[in-house]
Design a protein around this motif. Structure first.
Motif, PDB file in Angstrom:
ATOM      1  N   ASP A 275      21.268 -61.781  67.774  1.00  0.00           N
ATOM      2  CA  ASP A 275      20.696 -62.437  66.602  1.00  0.00           C
ATOM      3  C   ASP A 275      19.981 -61.452  65.698  1.00  0.00           C
ATOM      4  O   ASP A 275      20.105 -61.498  64.484  1.00  0.00           O
TER       5      ASP A 275
ATOM      6  N   PRO B 112      29.941 -59.035  66.821  1.00  0.00           N
ATOM      7  CA  PRO B 112      30.447 -60.080  67.712  1.00  0.00           C
ATOM      8  C   PRO B 112      29.532 -60.267  68.928  1.00  0.00           C
ATOM      9  O   PRO B 112      28.822 -59.343  69.321  1.00  0.00           O
TER      10      PRO B 112
ATOM     11  N   LYS C 255      31.286 -66.009  58.722  1.00  0.00           N
ATOM     12  CA  LYS C 255      32.408 -65.454  59.482  1.00  0.00           C
ATOM     13  C   LYS C 255      32.391 -63.930  59.447  1.00  0.00           C
ATOM     14  O   LYS C 255      32.632 -63.262  60.453  1.00  0.00           O
TER      15      LYS C 255
ATOM     16  N   ARG D  95      22.382 -59.284  63.830  1.00  0.00           N
ATOM     17  CA  ARG D  95      23.011 -60.028  62.734  1.00  0.00           C
ATOM     18  C   ARG D  95      22.042 -60.196  61.578  1.00  0.00           C
ATOM     19  O   ARG D  95      22.419 -60.066  60.417  1.00  0.00           O
TER      20      ARG D  95
ATOM     21  N   GLN E 275      29.702 -62.555  61.639  1.00  0.00           N
ATOM     22  CA  GLN E 275      30.086 -62.739  63.036  1.00  0.00           C
ATOM     23  C   GLN E 275      31.134 -61.724  63.459  1.00  0.00           C
ATOM     24  O   GLN E 275      31.155 -61.275  64.594  1.00  0.00           O
TER      25      GLN E 275
END
Lengths: 154, 189
Positions: free
Chosen positions: B145, B177, B170, B148, B173
């Motif tokens: 998290d 990954p 997307k 990201r 992500q």
């Protein structure tokens, strides 16, 4: 002054209770909207572990629950038991349970079915792993480890 | 002319609605279900060989039956797990024992991105407490998290959770990954 002292004190008018039903109905609507129906009575003691990275479980109608923990009834011992619906079960019963859960949903919704694992924090991973293996076998890949939100300590 | 209809006594309405109220109070719960969402891997095909992955791209996380943690071959405290995971995946200095990167074209993020090849391999004993397992899962999830979030702040100026655009979600992500592999259950001594 005789204007005030001469007469007898007037009676206090009764409080109108006419709007009482409205108020209660308002409360009912509040509870109807903000709560969900209790699913089943717990036969096992569950105190969920705490975590910070949590997500809300959306669409409760598409969630099937598997409970794991110590039985609440003392005479049943302290060994971890699995509860499906309203009764105790073994990991071998899970494929049947998932099949039944799938059967009771719409064709289109079946893929979205999530399995929520409500597991007590003192449970050992062995039985959880067994359950996960069973879920893998029947293709119920979407799972959710039920946790509570951790309160940050300062 | 018809007789005047007598007014219906509404005095007991309050009682009826109280009854309903009490029914809803007892029959419903308010708790919101929250949890860590995960996807189980499909059952393994026994004929298939396990993919060949370089040793440096795997971060081993073991939890034994005494709830002790071992990360990358060394004992580790749960409080350091997140930091170590981030270090392993991000690997800003290209240290040779942390994960490799590969170049992936992600047009939403403006060209080629360095995507980590790192895989976190999580193994636990049958005797591990569920609480400990969740804590480990939680730390790993929060590491991903954070990575990201960092990338998202850099590219779009908002946190990952505040991102609304499906394409952007997307893209992020894809760039970071979640590569957590849970081992097939086995006894760990």
């Amino acid at each position: 002054m005789s204007k005030f002292t001469g007469k007898k004190q007037k009676e206090v008018p009764a409080i109108s209770t006419g709007s009482m039903p409205d108020i209660i109905f308002m409360l009912i609507f509040f509870f109807m909207v903000s709560t969900t129906m209790r699913q089943n009575t717990l036969l096992v003691k569950i105190s969920a572990p705490e975590a910070t990275q949590i997500a809300k479980l959306e669409r409760k109608s598409l969630v099937s629950f598997i409970y794991m923990g110590q039985p609440t009834q003392k005479q049943l011992g302290t060994e971890t038991r699995i509860q499906l619906n309203d009764q105790f079960a073994t990991p071998q019963d899970i494929p049947e349970y998932i099949a039944m859960e799938r059967e009771s949903r719409d064709e289109a919704d079946r893929k979205l079915l999530t399995t929520s694992l409500k597991v007590d924090k003192d449970v050992k991973m062995g039985i959880v792993t067994d359950v996960k293996q069973e879920l893998r076998k029947v293709g119920a890949f979407k799972i959710n480890y039920s946790t509570r939100k951790k309160v940050e300590k300062e | 002319m018809a007789k005047k209809c007598p007014e219906i006594n509404a005095g007991s309405m309050a009682d009826i609605s109280f009854l309903l109220l009490i029914f809803f109070l007892t029959a419903t719960t308010m708790d919101v279900d929250t949890g860590i969402a995960r996807r189980l891997p499909p059952p393994l095909d026994p004929t298939q060989e396990p993919p060949d992955i370089k040793k440096r791209n795997i971060l081993d996380v073991f939890v034994n039956k005494n709830n002790r943690l071992m990360v990358g071959g060394r004992p580790c405290d749960i409080s350091q797990l997140k930091e170590k995971t981030i270090e392993f995946i991000a690997n800003p200095t290209n240290y040779e024992h942390y994960s490799e990167k590969r170049e992936v074209e992600i047009p939403e993020l403006g060209g080629t991105m360095q995507v980590s090849r790192g895989i976190i391999s999580l193994k636990n004993d049958r005797g591990t407490a569920y609480d400990m397992y969740i804590q480990v899962q939680n730390e790993l999830a929060s590491a991903v998290d954070q990575l990201r979030d960092e990338l998202c702040k850099e590219k779009f100026g908002v946190n990952f959770v505040d991102l609304k655009d499906e394409e952007k979600i997307k893209a992020i992500q894809k760039a970071v990954p979640v590569a957590i592999s849970e081992a097939e259950p086995e006894e760990i001594k």
